[in-house]
Design a protein around this motif. Structure first.
Motif, PDB file in Angstrom:
ATOM      1  N   LEU A  74       0.861  -1.186   0.000  1.00 49.57           N
ATOM      2  CA  LEU A  74       0.000   0.000   0.000  1.00 49.57           C
ATOM      3  C   LEU A  74       0.891   1.228   0.000  1.00 49.57           C
ATOM      4  O   LEU A  74       1.903   1.277   0.692  1.00 49.57           O
ATOM      5  CB  LEU A  74      -0.906   0.005   1.232  1.00 49.57           C
ATOM      6  CG  LEU A  74      -1.900  -1.151   1.355  1.00 49.57           C
ATOM      7  CD1 LEU A  74      -2.602  -1.107   2.703  1.00 49.57           C
ATOM      8  CD2 LEU A  74      -2.898  -1.106   0.222  1.00 49.57           C
ATOM      9  N   ARG A  75       0.472   2.230  -0.798  1.00 51.76           N
ATOM     10  CA  ARG A  75       1.257   3.475  -0.873  1.00 51.76           C
ATOM     11  C   ARG A  75       0.315   4.640  -1.116  1.00 51.76           C
ATOM     12  O   ARG A  75      -0.884   4.449  -1.347  1.00 51.76           O
ATOM     13  CB  ARG A  75       2.311   3.376  -1.962  1.00 51.76           C
ATOM     14  CG  ARG A  75       1.762   3.058  -3.338  1.00 51.76           C
ATOM     15  CD  ARG A  75       2.822   3.019  -4.432  1.00 51.76           C
ATOM     16  NE  ARG A  75       4.114   2.522  -4.037  1.00 51.76           N
ATOM     17  CZ  ARG A  75       4.577   1.299  -4.264  1.00 51.76           C
ATOM     18  NH1 ARG A  75       3.831   0.436  -4.909  1.00 51.76           N
ATOM     19  NH2 ARG A  75       5.754   0.939  -3.882  1.00 51.76           N
TER      20      ARG A  75
ATOM     21  N   ASP B  81      -3.459   4.999  -2.704  1.00 50.60           N
ATOM     22  CA  ASP B  81      -4.294   3.807  -2.568  1.00 50.60           C
ATOM     23  C   ASP B  81      -5.476   4.095  -1.650  1.00 50.60           C
ATOM     24  O   ASP B  81      -5.448   5.035  -0.841  1.00 50.60           O
ATOM     25  CB  ASP B  81      -3.491   2.632  -2.005  1.00 50.60           C
ATOM     26  CG  ASP B  81      -2.495   2.061  -2.997  1.00 50.60           C
ATOM     27  OD1 ASP B  81      -2.656   2.331  -4.202  1.00 50.60           O
ATOM     28  OD2 ASP B  81      -1.568   1.365  -2.568  1.00 50.60           O
ATOM     29  N   SER B  82      -6.496   3.282  -1.774  1.00 54.70           N
ATOM     30  CA  SER B  82      -7.658   3.416  -0.889  1.00 54.70           C
ATOM     31  C   SER B  82      -8.321   2.063  -0.759  1.00 54.70           C
ATOM     32  O   SER B  82      -8.059   1.147  -1.528  1.00 54.70           O
ATOM     33  CB  SER B  82      -8.643   4.437  -1.452  1.00 54.70           C
ATOM     34  OG  SER B  82      -9.138   4.010  -2.703  1.00 54.70           O
TER      35      SER B  82
ATOM     36  N   GLY C 288      -7.879  -2.281   2.997  1.00 50.21           N
ATOM     37  CA  GLY C 288      -6.518  -2.471   3.483  1.00 50.21           C
ATOM     38  C   GLY C 288      -5.950  -1.210   4.106  1.00 50.21           C
ATOM     39  O   GLY C 288      -5.273  -1.259   5.135  1.00 50.21           O
ATOM     40  N   VAL C 289      -6.236  -0.061   3.514  1.00 48.10           N
ATOM     41  CA  VAL C 289      -5.759   1.217   4.062  1.00 48.10           C
ATOM     42  C   VAL C 289      -6.492   1.514   5.371  1.00 48.10           C
ATOM     43  O   VAL C 289      -5.895   1.990   6.341  1.00 48.10           O
ATOM     44  CB  VAL C 289      -5.949   2.365   3.053  1.00 48.10           C
ATOM     45  CG1 VAL C 289      -5.491   3.687   3.642  1.00 48.10           C
ATOM     46  CG2 VAL C 289      -5.191   2.074   1.757  1.00 48.10           C
TER      47      VAL C 289
ATOM     48  N   ARG D 274      -8.189   6.080   3.011  1.00 51.56           N
ATOM     49  CA  ARG D 274      -7.407   6.732   1.948  1.00 51.56           C
ATOM     50  C   ARG D 274      -5.962   6.922   2.403  1.00 51.56           C
ATOM     51  O   ARG D 274      -5.706   7.477   3.473  1.00 51.56           O
ATOM     52  CB  ARG D 274      -8.028   8.073   1.585  1.00 51.56           C
ATOM     53  CG  ARG D 274      -9.366   7.888   0.863  1.00 51.56           C
ATOM     54  CD  ARG D 274      -9.933   9.200   0.453  1.00 51.56           C
ATOM     55  NE  ARG D 274     -10.428   9.840   1.694  1.00 51.56           N
ATOM     56  CZ  ARG D 274     -11.130  10.946   1.717  1.00 51.56           C
ATOM     57  NH1 ARG D 274     -11.400  11.589   0.604  1.00 51.56           N
ATOM     58  NH2 ARG D 274     -11.557  11.447   2.850  1.00 51.56           N
ATOM     59  N   TYR D 275      -5.034   6.479   1.580  1.00 50.28           N
ATOM     60  CA  TYR D 275      -3.605   6.567   1.887  1.00 50.28           C
ATOM     61  C   TYR D 275      -3.094   7.898   1.351  1.00 50.28           C
ATOM     62  O   TYR D 275      -2.628   7.999   0.231  1.00 50.28           O
ATOM     63  CB  TYR D 275      -2.871   5.408   1.206  1.00 50.28           C
ATOM     64  CG  TYR D 275      -1.529   5.040   1.808  1.00 50.28           C
ATOM     65  CD1 TYR D 275      -0.470   5.931   1.829  1.00 50.28           C
ATOM     66  CD2 TYR D 275      -1.321   3.777   2.316  1.00 50.28           C
ATOM     67  CE1 TYR D 275       0.753   5.583   2.349  1.00 50.28           C
ATOM     68  CE2 TYR D 275      -0.098   3.395   2.835  1.00 50.28           C
ATOM     69  CZ  TYR D 275       0.929   4.299   2.857  1.00 50.28           C
ATOM     70  OH  TYR D 275       2.148   3.931   3.375  1.00 50.28           O
TER      71      TYR D 275
ATOM     72  N   TYR E  53       3.828   0.893   2.789  1.00 48.41           N
ATOM     73  CA  TYR E  53       3.423  -0.210   3.656  1.00 48.41           C
ATOM     74  C   TYR E  53       3.587  -1.525   2.899  1.00 48.41           C
ATOM     75  O   TYR E  53       2.691  -1.997   2.214  1.00 48.41           O
ATOM     76  CB  TYR E  53       1.972  -0.001   4.084  1.00 48.41           C
ATOM     77  CG  TYR E  53       1.465  -0.915   5.170  1.00 48.41           C
ATOM     78  CD1 TYR E  53       2.104  -1.001   6.398  1.00 48.41           C
ATOM     79  CD2 TYR E  53       0.323  -1.668   4.978  1.00 48.41           C
ATOM     80  CE1 TYR E  53       1.619  -1.813   7.397  1.00 48.41           C
ATOM     81  CE2 TYR E  53      -0.176  -2.482   5.980  1.00 48.41           C
ATOM     82  CZ  TYR E  53       0.478  -2.562   7.184  1.00 48.41           C
ATOM     83  OH  TYR E  53      -0.011  -3.372   8.185  1.00 48.41           O
TER      84      TYR E  53
ATOM     85  N   ARG F  59       4.442  -4.256   7.359  1.00 47.20           N
ATOM     86  CA  ARG F  59       3.199  -4.912   7.785  1.00 47.20           C
ATOM     87  C   ARG F  59       3.460  -5.871   8.933  1.00 47.20           C
ATOM     88  O   ARG F  59       2.769  -5.858   9.945  1.00 47.20           O
ATOM     89  CB  ARG F  59       2.553  -5.670   6.623  1.00 47.20           C
ATOM     90  CG  ARG F  59       1.348  -6.503   7.048  1.00 47.20           C
ATOM     91  CD  ARG F  59       0.664  -7.205   5.911  1.00 47.20           C
ATOM     92  NE  ARG F  59      -0.093  -6.220   5.151  1.00 47.20           N
ATOM     93  CZ  ARG F  59       0.281  -5.711   3.998  1.00 47.20           C
ATOM     94  NH1 ARG F  59       1.385  -6.113   3.432  1.00 47.20           N
ATOM     95  NH2 ARG F  59      -0.448  -4.803   3.388  1.00 47.20           N
TER      96      ARG F  59
END
Length: 130
Positions: free
Chosen positions: A60-61, A64-65, A68-69, A91-92, A117, A122
Motif C-alpha cells: 500500500l502506498r 491507494d484506498s 486495506g488502508v 485513503r492513503y 506499507y 506490515r
C-alpha cells in the motif's frame, strides 16, 4: 474400498461391544481374495485458480484506498505518537505515508520504501498491534 466399508460400519454401528468387521465376508462359494491395490489419486495438471487477495495484504502506498488502508490506519492509531488523531477513512494520503515512514524509522524497519506499507512494515506493525 475397505476403508469406506470400515468407516460406514463405524458410523452405523452404535454398539461398541460388538464392533463391525473391517471388511464384509465374501459371498458363500467365492474364495476370500485380497482387494486390489489402487494407486493414490493424482492431482490434475492444471494449477488451482489464484485466490482473491485478502484485505490488508499487498503493498500500500500514497494514492491507494480501500479496506486495506482502513486496517492500516486502525493499526497506526494503536502505536503511540505515530498517527495520533489521524483519519480512519480508507485513503492513503500524505498523513498516512508520514505515519508509516515515522513507524519505519522509529522501529528500524528495513526492506520497504520509506512511507510505503510493504511486507516488512506490515509484519512489524501487526506484531505490535491488534
Amino acid at each position: 474400498m475397505s476403508g469406506l466399508i470400515l468407516a460406514y460400519s463405524l458410523l452405523v454401528n452404535d454398539n461398541n461391544d460388538n464392533p463391525a468387521p473391517a471388511a464384509p465376508s465374501p459371498p458363500s462359494g467365492q474364495p476370500d481374495q485380497p482387494l486390489p491395490d489402487n494407486p493414490a489419486p493424482t492431482l490434475p495438471d492444471n494449477p488451482a485458480p489464484s485466490l482473491p487477495e485478502i484485505p490488508g495484504t499487498g503493498v500500500l502506498r500514497q494514492g491507494d484506498s480501500g479496506h486495506g488502508v482502513y486496517e492500516l490506519q486502525v493499526r497506526l492509531l494503536q502505536v503511540p505518537n505515530i498517527y495520533d488523531g489521524g483519519a480512519i477513512d480508507g485513503r492513503y494520503g500524505m498523513e498516512v505515508g508520514a505515519a508509516v515512514a515515522r513507524f519505519q524509522k522509529w522501529y528500524g524497519i528495513q526492506g520497504d520504501e520509506t512511507g510505503v506499507y510493504g511486507d516488512h512494515t506490515r509484519l512489524a506493525l501487526m506484531l505490535r498491534t491488534k
